[in-house]
Design a protein around this motif. Structure first.
Motif, PDB file in Angstrom:
ATOM      1  N   ASP B   9      23.888  32.503  42.889  1.00  0.00           N
ATOM      2  CA  ASP B   9      23.273  33.593  42.147  1.00  0.00           C
ATOM      3  C   ASP B   9      22.866  34.716  43.073  1.00  0.00           C
ATOM      4  O   ASP B   9      23.052  35.889  42.776  1.00  0.00           O
ATOM      5  CB  ASP B   9      22.049  33.055  41.413  1.00  0.00           C
ATOM      6  N   ARG B  10      22.352  34.293  44.222  1.00  0.00           N
ATOM      7  CA  ARG B  10      21.922  35.313  45.177  1.00  0.00           C
ATOM      8  C   ARG B  10      23.117  36.113  45.698  1.00  0.00           C
ATOM      9  O   ARG B  10      23.053  37.307  45.902  1.00  0.00           O
ATOM     10  CB  ARG B  10      21.185  34.650  46.345  1.00  0.00           C
ATOM     11  N   GLY B  13      24.061  38.568  43.150  1.00  0.00           N
ATOM     12  CA  GLY B  13      23.064  39.640  43.151  1.00  0.00           C
ATOM     13  C   GLY B  13      23.371  40.668  44.218  1.00  0.00           C
ATOM     14  O   GLY B  13      23.366  41.875  43.971  1.00  0.00           O
ATOM     15  N   LEU B  17      24.466  44.667  43.902  1.00  0.00           N
ATOM     16  CA  LEU B  17      23.755  45.736  44.603  1.00  0.00           C
ATOM     17  C   LEU B  17      24.742  46.640  45.335  1.00  0.00           C
ATOM     18  O   LEU B  17      24.645  47.858  45.284  1.00  0.00           O
ATOM     19  CB  LEU B  17      22.777  45.151  45.631  1.00  0.00           C
ATOM     20  N   LYS B  20      26.581  48.818  42.997  1.00  0.00           N
ATOM     21  CA  LYS B  20      25.761  49.950  42.592  1.00  0.00           C
ATOM     22  C   LYS B  20      25.764  51.053  43.646  1.00  0.00           C
ATOM     23  O   LYS B  20      25.873  52.226  43.341  1.00  0.00           O
ATOM     24  CB  LYS B  20      24.323  49.474  42.358  1.00  0.00           C
TER      25      LYS B  20
END
Lengths: 128, 146
Positions: B9-10, B13, B17, B20
């Motif tokens: 999950d990390r 994530g 990022l 983005k």
């Protein structure tokens, strides 16, 4: 998971939106003759009031903001509101007082006349 | 290799990022966004909007007079053609030419048929604005329940 989401959220919040508009570089043509320098720049959709032309200390800066009145739902959008920005170095021989600009069909035309002193002069040869 | 869900999950994530950051690249470093009216690609940039009973098409056509533009419509087929002539003045030395010249064309298939007799075209500040009313058959109809 929660921690990650928190980081992402903070990221979104912290972005400072100081400039909403894209900056774009307009395409230009530059011509010169003995009397003046001519500059043509493509700025489609920019109206006269949103253009500024500044000459300061040998730098000519152009800026034009395009504001499109968008209507309805976009199926596709390949161009949008933006700001055309470009600057040029101009020789000191330009007569700043007499610079003339016209805008037609989205093309900005700048006439930069050379000062009298800078124009080429034919020198007459005297016979002794 | 054994990986805990948490690690995975990390990883995702971090990836989002990065995504983005990449998405924001253009607005952060606006200059990298090259923007030129080019005729080499043979097609001006266009926008298509749906506005109730009309389609609106905007096209970037800087420096092109209305006599140099042709618009052809047939059913839901639209074609914009034209020529950009050189505006190079006589007797000048050329320092830089970036603005493309030549003929271009662009054609579209619109999402629905348009009424070609009611199409309006306006040329203003280097942008062509086309208003294309949908044909009667393509307009949404309200049906009353009897």
């Amino acid at each position: 998971m929660d921690k990650n989401q928190e980081i992402t959220k903070r990221e979104d919040k912290n972005i400072e939106k100081t400039r909403e508009l894209y900056e774009a570089i307009p395409a230009v043509d530059i011509y010169e003759n003995e009397d003046e320098i001519l500059l043509h720049a493509d700025m489609p959709g920019v109206v006269k009031d949103d253009i500024s032309v500044n000459i300061d200390n040998g730098t000519l800066s152009l800026s034009g903001v395009r504001k499109l009145a968008s209507k309805g739902l976009a199926n596709w959008e390949e161009f949008s509101d933006l700001e055309y920005i470009r600057s040029f170095s101009v020789p000191q021989t330009i007569d700043v007082e007499k610079v003339d600009a016209e805008l037609k069909d989205g093309v900005l035309r700048l006439h930069l006349p050379k000062s009298e002193a800078a124009k080429p002069r034919q020198i007459e040869i005297k016979t002794a | 290799m054994f990986m805990r869900i948490n690690d995975l999950d990390r990883l995702f994530g971090t990836m989002s990022l990065l995504q983005k950051k990449l998405d924001n690249l253009n607005s952060d470093y606006g200059q990298s966004y090259g923007y030129k009216w080019e005729v080499e690609g043979n097609s001006p940039r266009t926008n298509l909007y749906k506005n109730g009973d009309n389609f609106e098409i905007y096209a970037e056509v800087p420096g092109i007079g209305k006599d140099d533009l042709n618009i052809k419509i047939q059913g839901n087929y639209l074609e914009i053609t034209g020529t950009r002539n050189s505006d190079a003045p006589e007797g000048y030395k050329t320092h830089k030419i970036e603005r493309g010249i030549g003929a271009f064309s662009r054609s579209f298939t619109l999402p629905a048929d348009v009424d070609s007799s009611k199409v309006e075209a306006t040329l203003k500040d280097g942008i062509l604005y086309l208003t294309l009313p949908k044909s009667e058959a393509a307009k949404p109809k309200k049906i009353t329940v009897s």
